[in-house]
Design a protein around this motif. Structure first.
Motif, PDB file in Angstrom:
ATOM      1  N   ARG A 651       6.382  68.995  19.206  1.00 43.59           N
ATOM      2  CA  ARG A 651       4.936  69.162  19.026  1.00 43.59           C
ATOM      3  C   ARG A 651       4.627  68.976  17.551  1.00 43.59           C
ATOM      4  NH1 ARG A 651       1.036  73.658  21.941  1.00 43.59           N
ATOM      5  NH2 ARG A 651      -0.885  72.489  21.625  1.00 43.59           N
ATOM      6  N   CYS A 652       4.052  67.831  17.241  1.00 44.25           N
ATOM      7  CA  CYS A 652       3.936  67.440  15.837  1.00 44.25           C
ATOM      8  C   CYS A 652       2.511  67.138  15.415  1.00 44.25           C
ATOM      9  CB  CYS A 652       4.814  66.215  15.571  1.00 44.25           C
ATOM     10  SG  CYS A 652       4.380  64.799  16.598  1.00 44.25           S
ATOM     11  N   GLY A 653       1.543  67.206  16.332  1.00 35.86           N
ATOM     12  CA  GLY A 653       0.166  66.891  15.975  1.00 35.86           C
ATOM     13  C   GLY A 653      -0.305  65.593  16.570  1.00 35.86           C
ATOM     14  N   LEU A 654       0.606  64.635  16.775  1.00 32.94           N
ATOM     15  CA  LEU A 654       0.267  63.393  17.470  1.00 32.94           C
ATOM     16  C   LEU A 654       0.804  63.429  18.896  1.00 32.94           C
ATOM     17  CD1 LEU A 654      -1.177  60.704  17.019  1.00 32.94           C
ATOM     18  CD2 LEU A 654       1.005  59.726  16.281  1.00 32.94           C
ATOM     19  N   ASN A 655       2.013  63.965  19.045  1.00 36.15           N
ATOM     20  CA  ASN A 655       2.595  64.258  20.362  1.00 36.15           C
ATOM     21  C   ASN A 655       2.703  63.021  21.244  1.00 36.15           C
ATOM     22  OD1 ASN A 655       2.479  66.967  19.483  1.00 36.15           O
ATOM     23  ND2 ASN A 655       0.446  67.222  20.361  1.00 36.15           N
ATOM     24  N   ALA A 656       3.053  61.902  20.633  1.00 39.75           N
ATOM     25  CA  ALA A 656       3.177  60.641  21.370  1.00 39.75           C
ATOM     26  C   ALA A 656       4.416  59.903  20.890  1.00 39.75           C
ATOM     27  CB  ALA A 656       1.930  59.774  21.168  1.00 39.75           C
ATOM     28  N   GLY A 657       4.970  59.088  21.779  1.00 41.45           N
ATOM     29  CA  GLY A 657       6.186  58.348  21.457  1.00 41.45           C
ATOM     30  C   GLY A 657       5.903  57.164  20.558  1.00 41.45           C
ATOM     31  N   CYS A 658       5.993  57.365  19.264  1.00 42.75           N
ATOM     32  CA  CYS A 658       5.751  56.281  18.309  1.00 42.75           C
ATOM     33  C   CYS A 658       6.352  56.658  16.963  1.00 42.75           C
ATOM     34  CB  CYS A 658       4.258  55.993  18.166  1.00 42.75           C
ATOM     35  SG  CYS A 658       3.289  57.366  17.512  1.00 42.75           S
ATOM     36  N   VAL A 659       6.426  55.685  16.068  1.00 40.30           N
ATOM     37  CA  VAL A 659       6.992  55.906  14.744  1.00 40.30           C
ATOM     38  C   VAL A 659       6.244  57.002  13.996  1.00 40.30           C
ATOM     39  CG1 VAL A 659       7.249  54.844  12.461  1.00 40.30           C
ATOM     40  CG2 VAL A 659       8.012  53.614  14.503  1.00 40.30           C
ATOM     41  N   GLU A 660       4.915  56.993  14.094  1.00 42.31           N
ATOM     42  CA  GLU A 660       4.143  57.984  13.347  1.00 42.31           C
ATOM     43  C   GLU A 660       4.391  59.385  13.886  1.00 42.31           C
ATOM     44  OE1 GLU A 660       1.049  59.200  10.453  1.00 42.31           O
ATOM     45  OE2 GLU A 660       2.748  57.825  10.635  1.00 42.31           O
ATOM     46  N   GLY A 661       4.479  59.534  15.208  1.00 46.28           N
ATOM     47  CA  GLY A 661       4.781  60.845  15.771  1.00 46.28           C
ATOM     48  C   GLY A 661       6.122  61.362  15.313  1.00 46.28           C
ATOM     49  N   ALA A 662       7.153  60.494  15.328  1.00 44.89           N
ATOM     50  CA  ALA A 662       8.479  60.906  14.883  1.00 44.89           C
ATOM     51  C   ALA A 662       8.478  61.215  13.388  1.00 44.89           C
ATOM     52  CB  ALA A 662       9.490  59.804  15.181  1.00 44.89           C
ATOM     53  N   THR A 663       7.712  60.457  12.599  1.00 43.40           N
ATOM     54  CA  THR A 663       7.626  60.716  11.159  1.00 43.40           C
ATOM     55  C   THR A 663       6.959  62.057  10.882  1.00 43.40           C
ATOM     56  OG1 THR A 663       7.517  58.343  10.672  1.00 43.40           O
ATOM     57  CG2 THR A 663       6.730  59.849   8.966  1.00 43.40           C
ATOM     58  N   MET A 664       5.857  62.333  11.580  1.00 42.04           N
ATOM     59  CA  MET A 664       5.181  63.622  11.397  1.00 42.04           C
ATOM     60  C   MET A 664       6.109  64.775  11.760  1.00 42.04           C
ATOM     61  SD  MET A 664       1.498  62.431  12.964  1.00 42.04           S
ATOM     62  CE  MET A 664       0.708  64.036  12.934  1.00 42.04           C
ATOM     63  N   SER A 665       6.883  64.594  12.814  1.00 43.36           N
ATOM     64  CA  SER A 665       7.856  65.620  13.188  1.00 43.36           C
ATOM     65  C   SER A 665       8.899  65.791  12.096  1.00 43.36           C
ATOM     66  CB  SER A 665       8.524  65.236  14.508  1.00 43.36           C
ATOM     67  OG  SER A 665       9.532  66.158  14.838  1.00 43.36           O
ATOM     68  N   GLY A 666       9.380  64.675  11.563  1.00 43.76           N
ATOM     69  CA  GLY A 666      10.374  64.754  10.489  1.00 43.76           C
ATOM     70  C   GLY A 666       9.851  65.479   9.267  1.00 43.76           C
ATOM     71  N   ILE A 667       8.610  65.207   8.898  1.00 41.48           N
ATOM     72  CA  ILE A 667       8.010  65.887   7.741  1.00 41.48           C
ATOM     73  C   ILE A 667       7.879  67.379   8.011  1.00 41.48           C
ATOM     74  CG2 ILE A 667       5.914  66.086   6.347  1.00 41.48           C
ATOM     75  CD1 ILE A 667       5.516  63.058   6.767  1.00 41.48           C
ATOM     76  N   ALA A 668       7.405  67.739   9.222  1.00 40.00           N
ATOM     77  CA  ALA A 668       7.280  69.157   9.571  1.00 40.00           C
ATOM     78  C   ALA A 668       8.640  69.838   9.566  1.00 40.00           C
ATOM     79  CB  ALA A 668       6.618  69.290  10.941  1.00 40.00           C
ATOM     80  N   CYS A 669       9.669  69.132  10.025  1.00 40.27           N
ATOM     81  CA  CYS A 669      11.021  69.680  10.015  1.00 40.27           C
ATOM     82  C   CYS A 669      11.488  69.933   8.580  1.00 40.27           C
ATOM     83  CB  CYS A 669      11.957  68.709  10.730  1.00 40.27           C
ATOM     84  SG  CYS A 669      13.676  69.229  10.794  1.00 40.27           S
ATOM     85  N   ALA A 670      11.253  68.968   7.695  1.00 44.09           N
ATOM     86  CA  ALA A 670      11.641  69.129   6.295  1.00 44.09           C
ATOM     87  C   ALA A 670      10.890  70.288   5.651  1.00 44.09           C
ATOM     88  CB  ALA A 670      11.374  67.832   5.530  1.00 44.09           C
ATOM     89  N   SER A 671       9.610  70.448   5.961  1.00 47.31           N
ATOM     90  CA  SER A 671       8.837  71.575   5.431  1.00 47.31           C
ATOM     91  C   SER A 671       9.414  72.904   5.897  1.00 47.31           C
ATOM     92  CB  SER A 671       7.372  71.467   5.870  1.00 47.31           C
ATOM     93  OG  SER A 671       6.704  70.430   5.199  1.00 47.31           O
ATOM     94  N   ALA A 672       9.819  72.966   7.180  1.00 51.56           N
ATOM     95  CA  ALA A 672      10.368  74.207   7.723  1.00 51.56           C
ATOM     96  C   ALA A 672      11.693  74.561   7.059  1.00 51.56           C
ATOM     97  CB  ALA A 672      10.553  74.074   9.235  1.00 51.56           C
ATOM     98  N   ILE A 673      12.528  73.567   6.795  1.00 55.75           N
ATOM     99  CA  ILE A 673      13.842  73.818   6.186  1.00 55.75           C
ATOM    100  C   ILE A 673      13.697  74.213   4.717  1.00 55.75           C
ATOM    101  CG2 ILE A 673      15.991  72.688   5.458  1.00 55.75           C
ATOM    102  CD1 ILE A 673      15.886  71.097   8.085  1.00 55.75           C
ATOM    103  N   THR A 674      12.854  73.495   3.976  1.00 59.62           N
ATOM    104  CA  THR A 674      12.767  73.696   2.526  1.00 59.62           C
ATOM    105  C   THR A 674      11.751  74.756   2.126  1.00 59.62           C
ATOM    106  OG1 THR A 674      11.053  71.983   2.280  1.00 59.62           O
ATOM    107  CG2 THR A 674      13.372  71.275   2.167  1.00 59.62           C
ATOM    108  N   GLY A 675      10.794  75.053   3.003  1.00 57.59           N
ATOM    109  CA  GLY A 675       9.710  75.950   2.626  1.00 57.59           C
ATOM    110  C   GLY A 675       8.664  75.301   1.754  1.00 57.59           C
ATOM    111  N   VAL A 676       8.742  73.978   1.578  1.00 56.22           N
ATOM    112  CA  VAL A 676       7.784  73.237   0.759  1.00 56.22           C
ATOM    113  C   VAL A 676       6.694  72.677   1.667  1.00 56.22           C
ATOM    114  CG1 VAL A 676       7.451  71.294  -0.812  1.00 56.22           C
ATOM    115  CG2 VAL A 676       9.555  72.644  -0.917  1.00 56.22           C
TER     116      VAL A 676
END
Length: 970
Positions: A651-676
């Motif tokens: 659940r990333c905000g776009l919630n669709a199978g595409c490059v942008e959805g996967a990128t948004m998920s990756g950014i959210a994941c990095a934010s969760a790990i780093t706290g940034v």
């Protein structure tokens, strides 16, 4: 402080962009030690591509990949990556794909393949429609925010009106869009716009009255459009396209206006399937059968099990969000074509930069199982397999093709121990038909990793996360409810250009000359015949391959969903038939003796055709089926303390199978790990702390939420009676409401109608909570006519039930209802029997209801229609006294402990009172055993009940507002 070790499973867009985002945070290399464990020899997941050295270093993809102009996060990251390539000395700007602008080229047009029935057997039914959308000067990746749902509707409405005012849509085809409209629709849209413009910019301040006026304007416009959809207009290409577009656009506006999308975001609409939602909001069947709707599904492979013969399945909110952003928020152009393979353009640069700055890559290392600690709270071990041993210990994955670092289409066998023998065996390191095999080894928490970043695709998770499923209901439900589909693809290298095969002649027949792009057209078209419904002319890639002279004249990519279980042999057989029967409809000059001319293949079919079926594991495409958004887990919500998630399945905000959805998920994941707090454009529709505010989950409109000193004081009793709800015309129901109460939107009825309900009940042991049973009122009968799904200005989006008239045969009950709750109760003579209920009074009221009970009572809590009944009966009441003051109370029927039985019957009502029951003569059908959200049928109910203290009105209203945030997600 020791570095935290991060084990990354998978190398697709989600995982790679998560790692890249971590490396963009301050001092990342002092905080983290990152290792990416990759199945097989290349990064990319579904986006992996390879170069086939045997056949001209041709690019071989999993399918067709094109970037949309609204991919703000993906473009921003990619641009920075290309800049780092140069900064690190890994590439010069003068090199092939040395800059972002060399790697991507804008494309402002797309095609849809309309299939229009004709009277002539000789006439081609496929009509290519070119849509040339105007470009802009926004740099891809430069946006920092997206319009909220209300702003988006305003933007769409203003664009449509601007076209109409210029005469580009009305009474003449628009030069770029190739559409026309009969006269008369501009005024309707201007009326809608004037009213929208008069409403507050903050949707939370919209009044129910203004919303209903807006819906009336939209309904009038829809009626006008439907009247224009005549056979004559439908046969006209430009008018058909214009009318259907406006038809769909008005249904979209009606749907978002009539829901709480503006205040709660698009996700609330995902409880409905996209086409069903448009139909529910009065889109015509003709428009819904049109290619523009079909194309929405084709672009996202939106057909569960790959069954393209049935209506697709995509949540309405996800579809509306994605399609509106695609068409109305792009930068430079609607699409951007990569100038080499996706592996070359995306994953090569990411790999080069990450490897150069210290991220470690372990190729041929596949995850088999994630193991939890004894109490199931974190990942303790990873079971891995080493698929092949690298001779030097460090696999170098890229090859040079014309100065461009590329991934090969097979492993570089010379770097592997026993590589020659492995190649002879035909081993496929990427196949996940069964879990990957090899030499087992383990990674242990505290030694090899502290954090696990799970970036494998959803299709790989069932075998990889069995312990997680056994421990976590949420994880198991995610795997069950978020669906994937197989895909298949074919690529053709041909000796003629698509122009020479007659494609451009086909386009000229059904499009305005000013709309047609210059040659070559760089076509992308969807909506065509199965099994390959989407085609892109990729001939621009020829200079980036390495064919000996003379090389191919054109390259075409095709793709579509694949039926579950399809094999490559089955697909190839179907493609051969399709090429003979359907492909010449696009390329008429490619037909020879009634079939596709095989002489067009470049060199030979083996070198000129690349086909594949993506059926297993990470190859499968993630869908956004109805209701699944509620079961997606956010990157920080794995439920296990050291496990973070990245991929287009989260659940990333776009919630669709595409490059942008996967990128948004990756950014959210990095934010969760780093706290940034990293920029993540479009991650939320509505700015708020949580998609589902936790406070709403603690709110109740029942007596249990009443604050001291009102807590002990409420009404209670027992009741048995018959309830049924039915449809009446919406305009008629609105006239039954007093000033200040308005009709809302109800998903249970047809467009243009609204539900109303009657109940005929017997009440027992009615008393105040502080009064003993022996002082209770004597039993009495009551007939009620009520209107659910109403709104008030102060209640905003919360749905209320308005009891229009209650006839009662107990004076004490009438007094208490009127005095304490402003209930519109009146005296009547009532007779209550097992199978009959009658009511009458001196004013000629006559109510007669005869009922037959069909089954023994069952607990409502276990009944299939529990959800629909709860939605109707667990609604907060709103009443209005003679001074115009609103009262809110909760009549809690304690449905979790109620019993119901289906009944059928006949009702006859004559009521001379101007504010009484509507005159009615009808039969009512019984309660049905179905789960879908429609009116449930008639039922008898046995229950205890309570009613909140009349002084608790304000709290009850606030609770109803909070509860309206909570969406059903079953």
């Amino acid at each position: 402080m020791a570095k935290q070790k991060v084990a990354v499973i998978g190398g697709g867009v989600g995982a790679i962009t998560a790692v890249y985002a971590i490396t963009q945070t301050p001092d990342w290399d002092k905080k983290y030690d990152i290792t990416i464990y990759q199945l097989g020899w290349r990064n990319g997941g579904k986006g992996a591509s390879g170069r086939n050295a045997e056949y001209g270093q041709r690019i071989e993809e999993h399918g067709l990949h094109v970037w949309a102009g609204f991919y703000d996060n993906a473009f921003r990251n990619m641009r920075r990556c290309y800049e780092q390539l140069v900064e690190l000395g890994l590439r010069k700007e003068s090199d092939p794909l040395g800059t972002m602008d060399k790697a991507f080229k804008p494309l402002s047009h797309l095609f849809l393949a309309e299939r229009v029935p004709t009277t002539s057997l000789d006439e081609n039914q496929w009509r290519p429609w070119v849509i040339d959308l105007p470009g802009n000067d926004k740099q891809p990746g430069s946006e920092t925010q997206v319009p909220d749902p209300f702003q988006m509707m305003m933007r769409i409405l203003e664009i449509v009106i601007e076209f109409m005012k210029k005469g580009e849509l009305e009474d003449g085809p628009h030069h770029q869009l190739g559409i026309a409209l009969p006269s008369g629709l501009l005024g309707h849209h201007q009326s809608i716009h004037r009213h929208v413009a008069s409403m507050p910019a903050d949707p939370a301040k919209h009044t129910a009255r203004d919303t209903n006026i807006l819906l009336d304007f939209i309904d009038a416009a829809q009626a006008a459009v439907h009247a224009m959809e005549t056979p004559e207009n439908i046969q006209d290409d430009a008018k058909r396209r214009g009318l259907y577009l406006v038809d769909i656009g008005l249904a979209y506006m009606r749907g978002v206006v009539g829901s709480d999308t503006f205040t709660s975001g698009y996700d609330v609409l995902d409880q409905w399937e996209f086409t069903d939602w448009l139909r529910m909001n009065n889109a015509s069947d003709q428009a819904l059968d049109w290619v523009a709707i079909r194309g929405c599904y084709d672009f996202v492979f939106g057909f569960p099990q790959g069954n393209t013969d049935r209506q697709g399945d995509t949540g309405a909110g996800t579809a509306i969000r994605a399609m509106s952003r695609l068409i109305f928020t792009y930068s430079t152009a609607i699409f951007h074509k990569m100038q080499a393979g996706m592996g070359d353009t995306i994953f090569g640069p990411y790999y080069q930069v990450l490897a150069a700055i210290g991220v470690k890559f372990e190729f041929f290392c596949a995850a088999r199982d994630l193991h939890l600690n004894d109490i199931g709270t974190r990942v303790d071990r990873l079971s891995m397999v080493r698929q092949a041993k690298v001779k030097s210990g460090n696999y170098e994955p890229l090859v040079d093709v014309g100065g461009l670092p590329c991934w090969p289409s097979e492993p570089l066998w010379s770097q592997l121990v026993d590589g020659t023998e492995l190649k002879k065996q035909g081993i496929d390191f990427e196949c996940e038909k069964s879990p990957p095999t090899g030499t087992p080894f383990e990674l242990k928490r505290g030694k090899d990793f502290d954090i696990v970043l799970l970036g494998a695709s959803l299709g790989s998770l069932p075998y990889m996360t069995r312990e997680l499923s056994a421990t976590s209901d949420r994880w198991r439900l995610m795997l069950d409810r978020v669906k994937t589909v197989g895909t298949h693809a074919a690529q053709l290298w041909l000796n003629k250009s698509v122009k020479d095969m007659g494609w451009e002649d086909r386009v000229e027949v059904h499009n305005s000359p000013t709309a047609i792009p210059s040659s070559p057209m760089r076509t992308i078209i969807t909506g065509f015949a199965e099994p390959l419904d989407t085609w892109a002319d990729m001939s621009h890639l020829i200079p980036h391959e390495a064919w000996p002279d003379p090389g191919p004249a054109s390259i075409s990519y095709f793709c579509a969903p694949a039926p579950d279980g399809e094999t490559l042999d089955e697909f190839n057989t179907n493609v051969a038939s399709w090429m003979d029967k359907d492909l010449p409809e696009l390329w008429p000059k490619a037909r020879k003796r009634g079939k596709f001319d095989k002489a067009l293949f470049h060199d030979n079919p083996e070198s000129a055709v690349y086909s594949r079926v993506n059926m297993y594991g990470s190859e499968r495409y993630v869908l956004s089926v109805t209701n699944s958004v509620y079961h997606r887990l956010a990157p920080s919500e794995s439920g296990f303390s050291n496990l973070y998630l990245a991929g287009d399945w989260t659940r990333c905000g776009l919630n669709a199978g595409c490059v942008e959805g996967a990128t948004m998920s990756g950014i959210a994941c990095a934010s969760a790990i780093t706290g940034v707090d990293l920029l993540n454009v479009g991650a939320e529709d509505i700015p708020r702390e949580n998609t589902l505010p936790e406070k709403a989950m603690f709110q109740t409109n029942s007596i249990s939420g009443t604050s001291w000193p009102l807590t002990p004081f409420f009404a209670r009793g027992e009741m048995t009676g018959v309830f049924f709800f039915y449809e009446r015309p919406r305009d008629e129901v609105q006239t039954m409401l007093p000033d200040g109460i308005y009709l809302g939107h109800c998903p249970m009825v047809r467009p243009g109608y609204h539900p109303v309900g009657m109940s005929f009940c017997s009440y027992h042991n009615v008393r105040g909570s502080f009064i003993p049973n022996f002082l209770a009122m004597r039993p009495y009968g009551e007939a009620t006519f009520a209107i659910p799904y109403t709104h008030t200005d102060e209640g905003h989006a919360a749905p209320f039930l308005y009891p229009r008239r209650l006839y009662v045969n107990n004076s004490s009950a009438i007094f208490a209802g009127k005095f304490f709750y402003a209930m519109p109760k009146s005296k009547a003579e009532i007779n209550v029997e097992n199978t009959r209920f009658t009511a009458s009074n001196a004013d000629a009221l006559s109510i007669d209801f005869c009922a037959e009970q069909h089954r023994d009572p069952v607990a409502l809590s276990g009944h299939a229609a529990h959800g629909a009944i709860s939605d109707l009966l667990d609604m907060t009441f709103v009443t209005r006294n003679t001074r115009g003051q609103m009262f809110y109370n909760a009549f809690d029927l304690q449905l979790d402990r109620s019993y119901v039985a289906p009944i059928s019957g006949e009702v006859s009502v004559t009521d001379p009172s101007a504010d009484g029951f509507p005159d009615t003569q009808m039969e009512v059908g019984p309660l049905l055993n179905h789960r879908d959200m429609r009116l449930p049928g008639a039922f008898r109910i046995w229950c205890s009940w309570s009613m909140t203290n009349p002084l608790d009105s304000r709290r009850v209203r606030h609770a109803a507002q909070a509860r309206s945030w909570v969406r059903r997600n079953d």
